[in-house]
Scaffold this motif. Sequence first.
Motif, short mmCIF file in Angstrom:
data_model
loop_
_atom_site.label_atom_id
_atom_site.label_comp_id
_atom_site.label_asym_id
_atom_site.label_seq_id
_atom_site.Cartn_x
_atom_site.Cartn_y
_atom_site.Cartn_z
N ILE A 75 -5.55 6.19 -2.90
CA ILE A 75 -5.25 4.93 -2.20
C ILE A 75 -6.39 4.58 -1.25
O ILE A 75 -6.81 3.43 -1.17
CB ILE A 75 -3.90 5.02 -1.46
CG1 ILE A 75 -2.77 5.02 -2.49
CG2 ILE A 75 -3.74 3.87 -0.48
CD1 ILE A 75 -1.41 5.27 -1.92
N LEU A 89 -1.03 -1.84 -3.20
CA LEU A 89 -1.59 -0.57 -2.75
C LEU A 89 -0.82 -0.03 -1.56
O LEU A 89 -0.59 1.16 -1.46
CB LEU A 89 -3.06 -0.73 -2.40
CG LEU A 89 -4.00 -0.95 -3.56
CD1 LEU A 89 -5.39 -1.24 -3.06
CD2 LEU A 89 -4.01 0.26 -4.46
N SER A 140 1.17 3.43 -1.22
CA SER A 140 0.93 4.33 -0.10
C SER A 140 2.25 4.79 0.49
O SER A 140 2.43 5.96 0.80
CB SER A 140 0.08 3.64 0.95
OG SER A 140 -0.10 4.47 2.06
#
Length: 163
Positions: A119, A4, A8
């Motif tokens: 996100i 993640l 990002s």
Amino acid sequence: RSMLRSLSLRCLRPAAARLSASPVVFRAPAMVQQRFMSMDGSKTLQNLKDAFAGEAMAAIRYEYYAQRADVEGYPDLATLFRGLAEGEKNHAMGHLEFLQHEVGDPVTNQPIGNCHENIASALVGENHDGSTMSYTPASLSCSFSFLGPRVSSNLQPASPFLC
């Protein structure tokens, strides 16, 4: 979580570095948004969230069944289960597409939309999973007590009220 974070970082690149200068964000027409503004806390909204969860879980179950069919030597049955899984996944996506305009992510209640919002929602969900789904020795003792005293006696709960 590291995946993640890498996503990002990709989203934070300047617009010129991305293929398109502006992300495509699907929004419900104003008429639809106004029509459903009063759904918050309603039984209908809860039913939609439950339907999304049910479809998503069915997709995972059918995909698992397909893997089992492959292992057991039934490729035609595996193909059938994969088709069912795809259909259930599409149903879940339809529910999610509707819910994104009402509450956002039906699990975290965070907005769904651009990369940053998605996100943030994923991180909220992962943090929730890590804080509420962790296993402590006490919870393991309660969970594995069916294995008998030899195993469960090594995992004594901190309080008799935990089981």
